[in-house]
Design an enzyme around this catalytic site. Structure first.
Site, PDB file in Angstrom:
ATOM      1  N   ASN A   7       0.765  -1.141   0.343  1.00  0.00           N
ATOM      2  CA  ASN A   7       0.058  -0.027  -0.021  1.00  0.00           C
ATOM      3  C   ASN A   7       0.934   1.285  -0.015  1.00  0.00           C
ATOM      4  OD1 ASN A   7      -1.763   2.251   0.476  1.00  0.00           O
ATOM      5  ND2 ASN A   7      -2.342   1.442   2.730  1.00  0.00           N
ATOM      6  N   TRP A   8       1.038   1.792  -1.222  1.00  0.00           N
ATOM      7  CA  TRP A   8       2.203   2.896  -1.214  1.00  0.00           C
ATOM      8  C   TRP A   8       1.456   4.350  -0.735  1.00  0.00           C
ATOM      9  CZ3 TRP A   8       4.029   1.525  -6.986  1.00  0.00           C
ATOM     10  CH2 TRP A   8       4.579   0.165  -6.818  1.00  0.00           C
ATOM     11  N   LYS A   9       0.206   4.328  -0.371  1.00  0.00           N
ATOM     12  CA  LYS A   9      -0.388   5.435   0.310  1.00  0.00           C
ATOM     13  C   LYS A   9      -0.053   6.786  -0.670  1.00  0.00           C
ATOM     14  CE  LYS A   9       0.027   3.179   4.779  1.00  0.00           C
ATOM     15  NZ  LYS A   9      -0.098   3.748   6.050  1.00  0.00           N
ATOM     16  N   HIS A  94      -9.468   0.849   4.928  1.00  0.00           N
ATOM     17  CA  HIS A  94      -8.207   1.023   5.649  1.00  0.00           C
ATOM     18  C   HIS A  94      -8.482   1.947   6.819  1.00  0.00           C
ATOM     19  CE1 HIS A  94      -4.207   2.490   6.479  1.00  0.00           C
ATOM     20  NE2 HIS A  94      -3.777   1.422   6.087  1.00  0.00           N
ATOM     21  N   GLU A  96      -6.794   4.474   7.870  1.00  0.00           N
ATOM     22  CA  GLU A  96      -6.826   5.900   7.681  1.00  0.00           C
ATOM     23  C   GLU A  96      -8.113   6.334   6.983  1.00  0.00           C
ATOM     24  OE1 GLU A  96      -2.944   5.498   5.406  1.00  0.00           O
ATOM     25  OE2 GLU A  96      -2.010   4.995   7.366  1.00  0.00           O
ATOM     26  N   GLU A 166      -5.373  -5.353  10.825  1.00  0.00           N
ATOM     27  CA  GLU A 166      -4.426  -4.305  10.900  1.00  0.00           C
ATOM     28  C   GLU A 166      -4.731  -3.385  12.315  1.00  0.00           C
ATOM     29  OE1 GLU A 166      -2.583  -2.949   7.128  1.00  0.00           O
ATOM     30  OE2 GLU A 166      -4.259  -1.936   7.319  1.00  0.00           O
ATOM     31  N   GLY A 172       2.066   2.025  10.854  1.00  0.00           N
ATOM     32  CA  GLY A 172       2.977   3.243  10.878  1.00  0.00           C
ATOM     33  C   GLY A 172       3.676   3.687  12.205  1.00  0.00           C
ATOM     34  N   SER A 212       3.509  -2.220  10.642  1.00  0.00           N
ATOM     35  CA  SER A 212       4.689  -2.004  10.936  1.00  0.00           C
ATOM     36  C   SER A 212       5.368  -3.237  10.712  1.00  0.00           C
ATOM     37  CB  SER A 212       5.120  -1.590  12.592  1.00  0.00           C
ATOM     38  OG  SER A 212       4.624  -0.270  12.664  1.00  0.00           O
ATOM     39  N   GLY A 233       2.617  -1.106   4.464  1.00  0.00           N
ATOM     40  CA  GLY A 233       2.513   0.291   4.201  1.00  0.00           C
ATOM     41  C   GLY A 233       3.989   0.836   3.961  1.00  0.00           C
ATOM     42  N   GLY A 234       4.459   1.642   5.108  1.00  0.00           N
ATOM     43  CA  GLY A 234       5.840   2.082   4.826  1.00  0.00           C
ATOM     44  C   GLY A 234       6.972   1.379   4.147  1.00  0.00           C
TER      45      GLY A 234
HETATM   46  C1  PEP Z   1      -0.901   0.072   6.364  1.00  0.00           C
HETATM   47  O1  PEP Z   1      -0.972   1.157   6.089  1.00  0.00           O
HETATM   48  O2  PEP Z   1      -1.702  -0.866   5.947  1.00  0.00           O
HETATM   49  C2  PEP Z   1       0.108  -0.408   6.982  1.00  0.00           C
HETATM   50  C3  PEP Z   1       0.295  -1.628   7.546  1.00  0.00           C
HETATM   51  O3  PEP Z   1       1.092   0.678   7.207  1.00  0.00           O
HETATM   52  P1  PEP Z   1       2.520   0.409   7.855  1.00  0.00           P
HETATM   53  O4  PEP Z   1       3.346  -1.050   7.210  1.00  0.00           O
HETATM   54  O5  PEP Z   1       3.276   1.373   7.274  1.00  0.00           O
HETATM   55  O6  PEP Z   1       2.429   0.021   9.285  1.00  0.00           O
END
Ligand code: PEP
Length: 258
Positions: A7-9, A94, A96, A166, A172, A212, A233-234
């Site tokens: 997920n490149w956001k 998600h 967010e 999640e 994050g 994370s 994500g990150g």
């Molecule tokens: C996400 O945004 O779905 C996620 C898991 O982010 P991160 O890996 O950065 O915690």
């Protein structure tokens, strides 16, 4: 099977997205056993990333979709538009989107239904906040989100849903859940499947973990049978980290086949 979703956001533009997608395909080259991979760039990069992943092992995913089918919804992107762009997977609900943009279980439900009827695979995100976890309410919160997201849903032949557990506090933050707690939650989610999706067997449902994940902890989650994959994500926009995650998935698949 193991599934890895990136997920490149809102972190990369089109040029970086194309470079990342090319890097991911290179990282997959030469592996004996490949995880399922879905890359979710921003909407504006979907068209160019599609060209990179065409005829490759990777699928194209979107980070969101409109709850409505079409009409006067300024700024929204419909399932039909995504299908036109070659999108096969859609992240829905998600945290967010829920916390920053007011998405509710009801809108998530609409999006899941629309995504499935457009022939795409929804990646349905659920997870408790820190206070819920501190109060020991994580199972209740996740069950309520799932009941809301899947209300009145009957999966038809060949339709697929991926769940992503999640925990909000892990997204994050640099602090992932423990594999043991994630396994327990995945088992709980699976135990709800007969109620949530009548006619579907718990083992037919894939539950990914997200929060994370990076190159150093991916293997510890992926080696668990209850963890069908990862939503990243990150670390998904850092090619070296994402490559380690893909390597970990391939290692687990190789070890299972041995
Ligand atoms: C996400 O945004 O779905 C996620 C898991 O982010 P991160 O890996 O950065 O915690």
């Amino acid at each position: 099977m193991k599934t890895i979703v990136g997920n490149w956001k809102m972190n990369v533009g089109t040029r970086e997205s194309v470079a990342l997608a090319r890097g991911v395909l290179l990282a997959l080259r030469g592996k004996k056993r490949l995880p399922e991979v879905a890359l979710c760039p921003p909407f504006t990069a979907l068209g160019e990333v599609r060209k990179v992943v065409a005829r490759s092992h990777a699928s194209l995913g979107a980070q969101n979709v409109a709850a409505e089918e079409q009409g006067a919804f300024t700024g929204e992107i419909s399932t039909r538009m995504l299908v036109e762009l070659g999108v096969t997977h859609v992240i829905v609900g998600h945290s967010e989107r829920r916390h920053l943009f007011g998405e509710t279980d009801a809108s998530v439900n609409q999006k899941v239904i629309r995504t499935l009827s457009a022939g795409m695979v929804p990646i349905v995100c659920v997870g408790e906040g820190a206070a819920d976890r501190a109060d020991g309410k994580e199972r209740d919160v996740v069950a309520a989100q799932l009941r809301g997201a899947l209300a009145d849903l009957h999966l038809r032949h060949k339709e697929r849903i991926l769940f992503a557990y999640e925990p909000v506090w892990a997204i994050g933050s640099g602090t992932s859940d423990t594999p043991a707690d994630a396994v327990a939650m995945h088992a709980w989610i699976r135990s709800l499947v007969p109620e949530l999706l009548p006619g579907i067997k718990p083992e037919q449902v894939a539950v990914l973990y997200g929060g994370s994940i990076d190159g150093s902890n991916a293997y510890l989650f992926l080696r668990e049978d209850e963890v069908d994959g990862l939503l990243v994500g990150g670390a998904s926009v850092k090619l070296s980290e994402f490559t380690k995650i893909l390597d970990a998935a391939a290692d687990v698949l190789d070890a299972r086949a041995a």
